[in-house]
Design a protein around this motif. Structure first.
Motif, short mmCIF file in Angstrom:
data_model
loop_
_atom_site.label_atom_id
_atom_site.label_comp_id
_atom_site.label_asym_id
_atom_site.label_seq_id
_atom_site.Cartn_x
_atom_site.Cartn_y
_atom_site.Cartn_z
N ARG A 94 -12.12 -7.49 -4.76
CA ARG A 94 -11.76 -6.42 -3.84
C ARG A 94 -12.20 -6.76 -2.41
N ILE A 95 -13.37 -7.34 -2.27
CA ILE A 95 -13.85 -7.68 -0.92
C ILE A 95 -13.02 -8.80 -0.31
N LEU A 96 -12.77 -9.84 -1.09
CA LEU A 96 -12.02 -10.99 -0.57
C LEU A 96 -10.59 -10.61 -0.21
N THR A 97 -9.95 -9.82 -1.06
CA THR A 97 -8.57 -9.43 -0.79
C THR A 97 -8.47 -8.45 0.37
N LEU A 98 -9.52 -7.66 0.59
CA LEU A 98 -9.55 -6.79 1.77
C LEU A 98 -9.57 -7.64 3.03
N VAL A 99 -10.41 -8.65 3.04
CA VAL A 99 -10.47 -9.54 4.21
C VAL A 99 -9.13 -10.23 4.42
N TYR A 100 -8.51 -10.65 3.31
CA TYR A 100 -7.20 -11.30 3.42
C TYR A 100 -6.15 -10.37 4.02
N ALA A 101 -6.13 -9.12 3.57
CA ALA A 101 -5.14 -8.15 4.08
C ALA A 101 -5.34 -7.91 5.57
N ILE A 102 -6.59 -7.83 6.01
CA ILE A 102 -6.86 -7.60 7.43
C ILE A 102 -6.43 -8.81 8.26
N VAL A 103 -6.72 -10.00 7.77
CA VAL A 103 -6.33 -11.21 8.51
C VAL A 103 -4.82 -11.32 8.61
N VAL A 104 -4.11 -11.08 7.50
CA VAL A 104 -2.64 -11.15 7.53
C VAL A 104 -2.07 -10.13 8.53
N PHE A 105 -2.61 -8.93 8.52
CA PHE A 105 -2.11 -7.91 9.45
C PHE A 105 -2.39 -8.30 10.89
N ALA A 106 -3.57 -8.87 11.12
CA ALA A 106 -3.91 -9.26 12.49
C ALA A 106 -2.97 -10.35 12.99
N LEU A 107 -2.61 -11.30 12.12
CA LEU A 107 -1.71 -12.38 12.54
C LEU A 107 -0.30 -11.86 12.85
N GLU A 108 0.11 -10.82 12.17
CA GLU A 108 1.46 -10.26 12.36
C GLU A 108 1.42 -8.94 13.14
N TYR A 109 0.36 -8.73 13.88
CA TYR A 109 0.15 -7.44 14.55
C TYR A 109 1.31 -7.07 15.47
N GLU A 110 1.75 -8.00 16.30
CA GLU A 110 2.78 -7.70 17.30
C GLU A 110 4.15 -7.47 16.68
N ASP A 111 4.33 -7.91 15.44
CA ASP A 111 5.64 -7.77 14.80
C ASP A 111 5.83 -6.41 14.14
N ASN A 112 4.77 -5.61 14.06
CA ASN A 112 4.86 -4.30 13.42
C ASN A 112 5.39 -3.26 14.41
N ALA A 113 6.17 -2.34 13.90
CA ALA A 113 6.73 -1.28 14.75
C ALA A 113 5.66 -0.27 15.13
#
Length: 418
Positions: free
Chosen positions: A19-38
């Protein structure tokens, strides 16, 4: 007392790390695609709430007892809600993964570990439906991911169910073993005391005749009934041996072969001072010398042979049971009671006691026949005692040349010495 550890506990620890590792992964993925989100701000708010929830509920996924049904429901709601919210945050469909990404497998696995494969399958189906709704169309990759989560949850849930069933079976087996050991101990006590007395009353009553003969007959009937009761409730440990259970009525006992009481504990050697030390360790020479007499010779080493107190008493009692067999059934070449010899030997890692007689020997198969008849002197009083001590009892008998019984008990760290 040893602490019982569930075989599923490592799965809970693994889930906590996941749960901890996948939370970090989800945050990193979102940060990398931040500008592409509406609507990235809404995505940030969800991930912040998800982070707080994940770390605040770490104790909940530490064990099955703490992982309650309400927690599982809210946890799955966080996963499903994040998947559905991704459709609004990523309105332009520029970002592939959902907001919680692979974190959603955590709640599904928690369902599987907590409730088995059925719970895991139900949770995975709900997550799969949420993914199809978020995509608003049927994609092969979405189906692949949903099936992967479903198969993993079912497999883990099934493993957990098997592990729990194995734990229950093991616990039941341990209870049965403990109860069997207690019954065997009681049966040994009965054989060493009550049955011996009944057999003696039967022999003496038959020899005296008259009213005493009737008393002896009643004692014999009670002996048979008690043996049947004892043997019906106990399945003693097997093992090959050439000896027989010598508890049939026979000649009057020789006082020299009568079992002597246990000596005063204070007279035996110990590893500590006072009675406390004497209870921790005993000198076998003192215990076994009580059996020596006109028809029993005892050979011992020159130095103390020390064993833990319980092991020493049980080994001495087994020797006494072997001498009872000699007393009641073995006769020498001249028709008198057989002569018996006790040899005590100390080895680096074990203590061996040999009991030998010059009687007629034991017919092959007599031990198994005696045990089937409910005569459990060898099976319980001798072999049973040695088995509980981790030792062995071996019989060697040659017709016309007597019988030899070797009793061997391993030493423990507290009693072994160079």
């Amino acid at each position: 007392m040893a602490m019982k550890m569930s075989v599923e506990q490592p799965l809970w620890r693994a889930l906590t790390g996941y749960r901890i590792l996948t939370l970090v992964y989800a945050i990193v993925v979102f940060a990398l695609e931040y500008e592409d989100n509406a609507h990235p701000a809404l995505g940030c708010a969800y991930l912040a709430a998800l982070a707080v929830w994940t770390f605040a509920t770490l104790p909940k996924v530490s064990s099955a007892r703490r992982c309650t049904r309400p927690f599982l429901a809210v946890d799955l709601a966080f996963a499903v809600g994040g998947i559905l919210l991704s459709r609004y945050v990523d309105a332009y469909d520029e970002v592939g993964p959902t907001l919680p990404s692979i974190w959603v497998a955590g709640p599904v696995l928690a369902f599987a570990i907590k409730g088995g494969w059925r719970w895991g399958a139900l949770a995975s189906v709900l997550v799969g439906i949420a993914n199809f709704v978020e995509q608003n169309s049927f994609y092969r990759s979405t189906l692949h991911n949903a099936l992967l989560v479903c198969v993993a949850s079912i497999a883990i849930g099934y493993v957990v169910e098997v592990a729990r069933a194995s734990e229950r079976t093991l616990a039941r087996a341990l209870q049965i073993e403990a109860a069997t050991r207690e019954r065997e101990r009681l049966a040994r006590d009965i054989h060493d005391s009550v049955l011996q007395v009944l057999a003696m009353v039967q022999r003496r009553g038959t020899a005296l005749g008259g009213e005493a003969a009737e008393l002896g007959r009643m004692a014999g009937e009670q002996e048979v009934a008690l043996r049947t009761l004892v043997s019906s409730g106990i399945v003693p440990g097997g093992g090959n041996g050439a000896g027989a259970d010598r508890t049939d009525p026979g000649a009057d006992p020789d006082p020299a072969l009568e079992r002597n009481p246990d000596p005063d504990p204070d007279s035996s050697a110990g590893t500590g001072s006072g009675s406390g030390g004497a209870e921790r360790a005993r000198d076998l020479r003192v215990l076994l010398s009580a059996y020596s007499g006109s028809r029993v010779s005892f050979a011992e080493p020159g130095s103390p042979v020390v064993l833990e107190a319980t092991a020493a008493r049980e080994l001495a009692a087994a020797v006494g049971a072997a001498l009872d067999n000699v007393r009641e059934h073995a006769t020498g070449p001249d028709g008198e009671e057989a002569q018996a010899w006790i040899l005590l030997e100390e080895e680096p890692d074990a203590v061996a006691v040999t009991v030998r007689d010059d009687g007629p020997g034991i017919p092959e198969g007599r031990l198994a026949d005696a045990e089937a008849e409910g005569r459990l002197g060898v099976a319980l009083s001798i072999r049973g005692r040695l088995r509980e001590l981790g030792g062995t009892a071996e019989w060697v008998s040659v017709p016309g040349q007597g019988t030899e019984v070797e009793l061997r008990v391993p030493k423990h760290d507290g009693t072994a010495h160079d």
